[in-house]
Design a protein around this motif. Structure first.
Motif, PDB file in Angstrom:
ATOM      1  N   GLU A   1       0.848  -1.126  -0.014  1.00 18.19           N
ATOM      2  CA  GLU A   1       0.097   0.073  -0.060  1.00 18.19           C
ATOM      3  C   GLU A   1       1.064   1.311  -0.005  1.00 18.19           C
ATOM      4  O   GLU A   1       1.488   1.464   0.955  1.00 18.19           O
ATOM      5  CB  GLU A   1      -0.757   0.095   1.346  1.00 18.19           C
ATOM      6  CG  GLU A   1      -2.185   1.120   1.239  1.00 18.19           C
ATOM      7  CD  GLU A   1      -2.836   0.886   2.430  1.00 18.19           C
ATOM      8  OE1 GLU A   1      -3.124   1.944   2.816  1.00 18.19           O
ATOM      9  OE2 GLU A   1      -3.349  -0.063   3.029  1.00 18.19           O
ATOM     10  N   LEU A   2       0.766   1.990  -1.037  1.00 17.78           N
ATOM     11  CA  LEU A   2       1.588   3.105  -1.158  1.00 17.78           C
ATOM     12  C   LEU A   2       0.810   4.566  -0.791  1.00 17.78           C
ATOM     13  O   LEU A   2      -0.459   4.439  -0.977  1.00 17.78           O
ATOM     14  CB  LEU A   2       2.031   3.356  -2.774  1.00 17.78           C
ATOM     15  CG  LEU A   2       2.937   1.902  -3.334  1.00 17.78           C
ATOM     16  CD1 LEU A   2       3.236   2.382  -4.613  1.00 17.78           C
ATOM     17  CD2 LEU A   2       4.116   2.023  -2.365  1.00 17.78           C
ATOM     18  N   PRO A   3       1.545   5.420  -0.292  1.00 14.68           N
ATOM     19  CA  PRO A   3       0.673   6.817  -0.165  1.00 14.68           C
ATOM     20  C   PRO A   3       0.303   7.625  -1.257  1.00 14.68           C
ATOM     21  O   PRO A   3       0.714   7.325  -2.298  1.00 14.68           O
ATOM     22  CB  PRO A   3       1.768   7.535   0.805  1.00 14.68           C
ATOM     23  CG  PRO A   3       3.136   7.149   0.232  1.00 14.68           C
ATOM     24  CD  PRO A   3       2.895   5.589   0.001  1.00 14.68           C
ATOM     25  N   ALA A   4      -0.802   8.082  -1.318  1.00 11.36           N
ATOM     26  CA  ALA A   4      -1.310   8.708  -2.078  1.00 11.36           C
ATOM     27  C   ALA A   4      -0.677  10.170  -2.733  1.00 11.36           C
ATOM     28  O   ALA A   4       0.114  10.657  -1.636  1.00 11.36           O
ATOM     29  CB  ALA A   4      -2.889   9.321  -2.182  1.00 11.36           C
ATOM     30  N   GLU A   5      -0.486  10.734  -3.651  1.00 11.45           N
ATOM     31  CA  GLU A   5       0.012  11.781  -3.924  1.00 11.45           C
ATOM     32  C   GLU A   5      -0.023  12.937  -3.003  1.00 11.45           C
ATOM     33  O   GLU A   5      -1.260  13.280  -2.678  1.00 11.45           O
ATOM     34  CB  GLU A   5      -0.183  12.411  -5.458  1.00 11.45           C
ATOM     35  CG  GLU A   5       0.623  13.711  -6.074  1.00 11.45           C
ATOM     36  CD  GLU A   5       1.993  13.410  -6.217  1.00 11.45           C
ATOM     37  OE1 GLU A   5       2.733  14.284  -5.685  1.00 11.45           O
ATOM     38  OE2 GLU A   5       2.196  12.115  -6.730  1.00 11.45           O
TER      39      GLU A   5
END
Length: 189
Positions: A157-161
């Protein structure tokens, strides 16, 4: 069946805090250790990106939040989908060992920088490998610092912009599997 293309995301990885519990090193009022952080398969063509630095623990805790950004940053890297973070922390080392590590890092960075300029932009990723080359050079020594804590963490799970995500890598004592601490990293998109 057509494969779906995963978007690449630029992430900044900064150190937040490292902690070692239940190890003899925690009893030390102050210790200098070398910490290495690796990004494993950040994207398809890149198997590993590595960085290393001195970590000063006070009673088993190394708090990076008071340091300037330039000292806390480990990577600014483009990632693609699922990847991993691997961490290794050495036993306490003398200031002479830390200085040797820093000298070797500078030596390899300068050497690779010169090669970089000669090749005009070909192979620029080698400059980032200077800390690992320095550690590699130290491995041949009989008194190389041994790893006292290591750990890995899968990142899906990557952080959003414009957002950040804090992750904690559990650290274990090698060969025992006993959890003895953690390294906290902030990922900012």
């Amino acid at each position: 069946m057509a494969a779906t293309k995963r978007a690449k995301v630029n992430l900044e990885f900064t150190l937040v805090r490292a902690e070692l519990n239940g190890v003899p090193e925690k009893r030390l009022l102050k210790s200098r250790n070398i910490g290495q952080v690796d990004l494993i398969w950040p994207r398809t063509a890149i198997a590993k990106k590595s960085g290393a630095r001195e970590m000063v623990f006070r009673k088993g805790v190394c708090d990076f939040t008071g340091e300037p950004w330039l000292k806390r940053i480990m990577f600014r890297e483009e990632v693609e989908g699922h990847f991993g973070i691997a961490v290794a922390i050495t036993e306490p080392v003398s200031i002479q060992k830390v200085r040797r590590f820093l000298r070797l890092t500078a030596k390899y960075a300068l050497k690779m920088g010169a090669n970089f300029m000669e090749k005009a932009m070909v192979g620029y990723a080698d400059i980032a490998s200077a800390p690992i080359d320095a550690l590699t050079a130290m491995i041949g020594e009989k008194d190389v610092p041994k790893v006292i804590a290591q750990g890995v963490l899968d990142i899906e799970e990557l952080p959003a912009e414009g957002e950040e995500r804090v992750v904690t890598v559990p650290l274990e004592r090698p060969l025992t599997g006993k959890t003895i601490g953690a390294l906290t990293i902030c990922m900012r998109a």
